[in-house]
Design a protein around this motif. Sequence first.
Motif, mmCIF file in Angstrom:
data_model
loop_
_atom_site.group_PDB
_atom_site.id
_atom_site.type_symbol
_atom_site.label_atom_id
_atom_site.label_comp_id
_atom_site.label_asym_id
_atom_site.label_seq_id
_atom_site.Cartn_x
_atom_site.Cartn_y
_atom_site.Cartn_z
ATOM 1 N N TYR A 190 0.865 -1.174 0.000
ATOM 2 C CA TYR A 190 0.000 0.000 0.000
ATOM 3 C C TYR A 190 0.903 1.225 0.000
ATOM 4 O O TYR A 190 1.763 1.367 0.875
ATOM 5 C CB TYR A 190 -0.900 0.036 1.237
ATOM 6 C CG TYR A 190 -1.827 -1.142 1.377
ATOM 7 C CD1 TYR A 190 -3.161 -1.058 0.968
ATOM 8 C CD2 TYR A 190 -1.371 -2.339 1.923
ATOM 9 C CE1 TYR A 190 -4.018 -2.141 1.107
ATOM 10 C CE2 TYR A 190 -2.220 -3.432 2.057
ATOM 11 C CZ TYR A 190 -3.537 -3.321 1.644
ATOM 12 O OH TYR A 190 -4.376 -4.408 1.780
ATOM 13 N N THR A 191 0.728 2.110 -0.957
ATOM 14 C CA THR A 191 1.514 3.341 -0.988
ATOM 15 C C THR A 191 0.684 4.492 -0.429
ATOM 16 O O THR A 191 -0.538 4.521 -0.561
ATOM 17 C CB THR A 191 1.949 3.682 -2.430
ATOM 18 O OG1 THR A 191 0.797 3.761 -3.269
ATOM 19 C CG2 THR A 191 2.899 2.620 -2.963
ATOM 20 N N VAL A 192 1.367 5.427 0.201
ATOM 21 C CA VAL A 192 0.677 6.563 0.819
ATOM 22 C C VAL A 192 -0.105 7.330 -0.245
ATOM 23 O O VAL A 192 0.373 7.554 -1.360
ATOM 24 C CB VAL A 192 1.691 7.467 1.544
ATOM 25 C CG1 VAL A 192 2.706 8.042 0.576
ATOM 26 C CG2 VAL A 192 0.981 8.573 2.311
ATOM 27 N N GLN A 193 -1.307 7.743 0.100
ATOM 28 C CA GLN A 193 -2.161 8.505 -0.813
ATOM 29 C C GLN A 193 -2.227 9.977 -0.426
ATOM 30 O O GLN A 193 -2.185 10.843 -1.286
ATOM 31 C CB GLN A 193 -3.571 7.902 -0.816
ATOM 32 C CG GLN A 193 -3.617 6.437 -1.258
ATOM 33 C CD GLN A 193 -3.088 6.240 -2.663
ATOM 34 O OE1 GLN A 193 -3.553 6.861 -3.609
ATOM 35 N NE2 GLN A 193 -2.084 5.360 -2.803
ATOM 36 N N GLN A 194 -2.318 10.256 0.855
ATOM 37 C CA GLN A 194 -2.402 11.638 1.327
ATOM 38 C C GLN A 194 -1.418 11.810 2.481
ATOM 39 O O GLN A 194 -1.592 11.208 3.542
ATOM 40 C CB GLN A 194 -3.825 11.970 1.800
ATOM 41 C CG GLN A 194 -4.873 11.857 0.702
ATOM 42 C CD GLN A 194 -6.242 12.291 1.189
ATOM 43 O OE1 GLN A 194 -6.438 13.447 1.573
ATOM 44 N NE2 GLN A 194 -7.183 11.374 1.187
ATOM 45 N N PHE A 195 -0.403 12.626 2.248
ATOM 46 C CA PHE A 195 0.672 12.751 3.218
ATOM 47 C C PHE A 195 0.250 13.428 4.522
ATOM 48 O O PHE A 195 0.950 13.299 5.529
ATOM 49 C CB PHE A 195 1.856 13.497 2.593
ATOM 50 C CG PHE A 195 2.635 12.669 1.620
ATOM 51 C CD1 PHE A 195 3.595 11.777 2.056
ATOM 52 C CD2 PHE A 195 2.388 12.767 0.256
ATOM 53 C CE1 PHE A 195 4.307 10.994 1.167
ATOM 54 C CE2 PHE A 195 3.106 11.997 -0.654
ATOM 55 C CZ PHE A 195 4.066 11.104 -0.199
#
Length: 229
Positions: free
Chosen positions: A29-34
């Motif tokens: 899962y990659t970050v979507q909203q930092f």
Amino acid sequence: MYKIYIIEDDANISRLITEQLTKYQFQCYTVQQFHHIVEEFQAIQPHLVVMDINLPTYDGYFWSRKIRQLSTCPIIIVSARINDIDQVYGIENGADDFITKPFSLDVFMAKVNGLIRRTYGEYASSDSSIITIANTTLNTDTVRLQTAKQESLLTLKEMQLCKLLFDSYPNVVTRQELLSAIWDDETFVEENTLSVNIGRLRKKFEVIQSLLEIKTIRGLGYQLVEVEE
């Protein structure tokens, strides 16, 4: 399937890590909203986090602290920062390991697999117990070090180190024994990683007003000792 949460703002590096982990059957899962990393972490409930330091909004140290307040999930920092102080600061803020960019994918996978095995796999401790020495209790169920006055949440590495010291009390545990027991291949461990974790653990003994302290035995290792009130 183990879940890995990748917090990296460089799209190329994020893709490279994702492809490598996916090849070995990890669910990525990659970050979507930092600015919503904590919320994403709670939704994903990953088994391990890969964290960059230089991120939008807040840096990786900040998010490591936030995650550590919620979970003992292993955190690996991957960063271009190569100074010792950056590595020390990363570990002091909750990370379990630190890899400098550019890095070998073989080394990266060895570290990921090692932490997964130590935490969830064949090397994970099956001894969920409560150990008390002097006025101090190590609870491996709740991952806490506590006295009658206060308690402190431990990271995975801190708990593993602490348990080895408790189990060996009052004997000395050598640096080699600690490295071999906590890290699968000490070849990949930064030289100061063990010292930083021991230092952080010492502070937690102080915070909870423990009558125990970790004594350095020069040229050999560490020993848990009881001090006078």
